[in-house]
Design a protein around this motif. Structure first.
Motif, short mmCIF file in Angstrom:
data_model
loop_
_atom_site.label_atom_id
_atom_site.label_comp_id
_atom_site.label_asym_id
_atom_site.label_seq_id
_atom_site.Cartn_x
_atom_site.Cartn_y
_atom_site.Cartn_z
N GLN A 20 0.85 -1.20 0.00
CA GLN A 20 0.00 0.00 0.00
C GLN A 20 0.88 1.23 0.00
O GLN A 20 1.71 1.43 0.89
CB GLN A 20 -0.90 0.00 1.25
N HIS A 60 -5.14 4.85 10.28
CA HIS A 60 -6.06 3.97 9.56
C HIS A 60 -7.06 4.80 8.77
O HIS A 60 -7.12 6.02 8.90
CB HIS A 60 -6.80 3.06 10.55
N THR A 61 -7.83 4.12 7.95
CA THR A 61 -8.89 4.79 7.21
C THR A 61 -10.20 4.63 7.98
O THR A 61 -10.42 3.64 8.68
CB THR A 61 -9.06 4.20 5.80
N THR A 72 -15.32 4.59 5.62
CA THR A 72 -15.41 3.83 4.37
C THR A 72 -16.39 2.67 4.50
O THR A 72 -16.32 1.70 3.75
CB THR A 72 -14.02 3.28 3.98
N ASP A 73 -17.31 2.78 5.49
CA ASP A 73 -18.24 1.67 5.73
C ASP A 73 -19.57 1.84 5.02
O ASP A 73 -20.53 1.13 5.29
CB ASP A 73 -18.49 1.52 7.23
N PRO A 93 -14.79 9.39 3.31
CA PRO A 93 -13.65 8.63 3.84
C PRO A 93 -12.51 9.55 4.26
O PRO A 93 -12.24 10.56 3.61
CB PRO A 93 -13.24 7.74 2.66
N LEU A 140 -8.44 9.77 6.36
CA LEU A 140 -7.27 9.17 6.99
C LEU A 140 -7.27 9.67 8.42
O LEU A 140 -7.28 10.87 8.67
CB LEU A 140 -5.98 9.59 6.27
N LEU A 192 -9.10 11.54 2.75
CA LEU A 192 -8.33 10.34 2.41
C LEU A 192 -7.46 10.58 1.18
O LEU A 192 -7.96 10.93 0.11
CB LEU A 192 -9.29 9.17 2.15
N ASP A 245 -5.23 9.84 -2.18
CA ASP A 245 -5.32 8.84 -3.25
C ASP A 245 -4.37 7.69 -2.95
O ASP A 245 -3.20 7.91 -2.63
CB ASP A 245 -4.96 9.46 -4.60
N ALA A 263 -4.75 5.49 -0.51
CA ALA A 263 -4.82 5.01 0.88
C ALA A 263 -6.10 4.22 1.15
O ALA A 263 -6.26 3.65 2.23
CB ALA A 263 -4.74 6.19 1.85
N ASP A 264 -7.00 4.19 0.19
CA ASP A 264 -8.27 3.48 0.38
C ASP A 264 -8.01 2.00 0.68
O ASP A 264 -7.23 1.34 -0.01
CB ASP A 264 -9.13 3.63 -0.87
N GLY A 265 -8.66 1.49 1.71
CA GLY A 265 -8.51 0.08 2.05
C GLY A 265 -7.30 -0.23 2.89
O GLY A 265 -7.01 -1.40 3.15
#
Length: 375
Positions: free
Chosen positions: A127, A162-163, A166-167, A173, A175, A192, A194, A196-198
């Motif tokens: 990541q 963490h993120t 994003t639920d 979303p 950071l 968030l 670009d 870093a998603d997930g």
């Protein structure tokens, strides 16, 4: 190995890498910095087996090669050389020495083989994302004061990165950085970045947090962050810092963020900090407790120390709920107030035994929680 390098470049790089070198270690090579000359660059690497710092600087390399040399000793020598000096480094392989020459000064330092130097940066970091140096520094600034120093709760000895949001519940979303020592909690959100998603949640160790903050002090632009399950890497300018992560589970911090605090007090942050600082002068070093007595549009701060006397101060506030008396550690209040950027601090209170939530009037995406004390 033979090369010439400008003293300022050499000193700057050594300043970056030697900060992770322990002055006392049972493994001799860990007291050294690895120097590797090739092409037109000199690279530096230092590690304490938990963190590794690498930097490359320009140099006039006549003969490539690599070796390790005592890091703090080399740094001290270079620091005392005159500004603008041209420093020549020359390896004597037969005697296992590095000769450093600058002007009329000449030093010979013992070396150890480069092959003995450990490498903790091996492995992929699946990541990767970029974040501005200013944003990353802000995340650290606003949370690191709440990192626990209690070694038995090792999973609190860092910042949980963490993120969130994003639920699929509609929140944008973010950071998020969180730190807590069980007495206070700091949480800061940023849009968030670009890539870093997930990202799975990681706990960045306290020492690494402070080292990244130090490197960011002299950096602008963007920072490249790489994350795996076991390591995190920060690319800051010409410096790359790789660190092991804390292998543990960060607690469910959402459970300690109060949801039902309906008593809202708004106070000038500058006036509040000054008042807390003044009345806490008389508090005992052990307790540091200050009582907040809040009533309609008035706050009375008081400290009662049987051995030292008492102190009170009144402030005008915006408050329209029931009267409330609650105690807090003065140091914790000052730490939180020191992070607020807006003119006012908003306290969300419940009762004398429940934690308080503090928000910044600037709406900067940060919230703080502080546990009460008996007073």
């Amino acid at each position: 190995m033979r090369l010439v390098i400008e003293r300022g470049e050499l000193l700057r790089a050594l300043g970056h890498v030697t900060s992770v070198v322990e002055r006392r270690t049972t493994i001799p090579v860990l007291s050294n910095v690895l120097l590797r000359a090739s092409g037109d660059t000199l690279s530096f690497k230092a590690t304490d087996l938990e963190r590794e710092v690498v930097e490359e600087v320009p140099a006039s390399v006549e003969q490539p090669g690599s070796l390790t040399v005592p890091a703090h000793l080399l740094h001290d020598i270079v620091r005392k050389l005159p500004d603008g000096a041209q420093v020549q480094l020359d390896r004597d392989a037969d005697q296992e020495r590095l000769t450093l020459s600058a002007g009329h000064s000449r030093f010979a330092l013992q070396t150890l083989p480069a092959e003995d130097f450990p490498d903790i940066a091996v492995g992929e970091l699946p990541q990767t994302f970029e974040i501005s140096a200013g944003d990353l520094k802000r995340l650290i600034d606003k949370t690191r004061f709440a990192i626990s120093t209690e070694e038995t709760r090792y999973y609190l000895n860092g910042i949980y990165l963490h993120t969130a949001g994003t639920d699929g519940e509609g929140d944008a979303p973010v950071l998020r950085a969180v730190a807590t020592d069980g007495h206070r909690l700091a949480q800061v959100d940023l849009p968030l970045p670009d890539g870093a998603d997930g990202m799975s949640g990681v706990i960045v160790p306290r020492k690494t947090v402070h080292e990244v903050h130090r490197l960011l002090e002299a950096s602008g632009g963007s920072v490249t962050v790489g994350v795996s399950e076991a390591k995190v890497r920060f690319g800051i300018g010409t410096v790359t810092l790789t660190s092991k992560l804390i292998d543990g589970t960060f607690p469910d911090y959402g459970r300690v963020i109060p949801q039902g605090n309906d008593k809202e007090m708004k106070v000038s942050n500058v006036e509040f900090m000054g008042a807390v600082d003044r009345v806490s002068t008389i508090a005992s070093e052990r307790g540091r407790a200050v009582k907040l007595a809040v009533s309609t549009n008035q706050l009375v701060l008081s400290v009662n120390n049987p051995e030292g006397g008492s102190a009170t101060e009144e402030l005008g506030v915006e408050y329209g709920s029931d009267d409330l008396e609650i105690g807090f550690n003065a140091r914790y209040l000052l730490d939180i107030a020191g992070q607020l950027e807006g003119e006012d601090a908003t306290f969300l209170l419940s009762d004398p035994g429940s934690p308080a939530m503090v928000r910044d009037s600037s709406g900067d995406g940060a919230l703080y929680v502080v546990m009460p004390m008996r007073v």
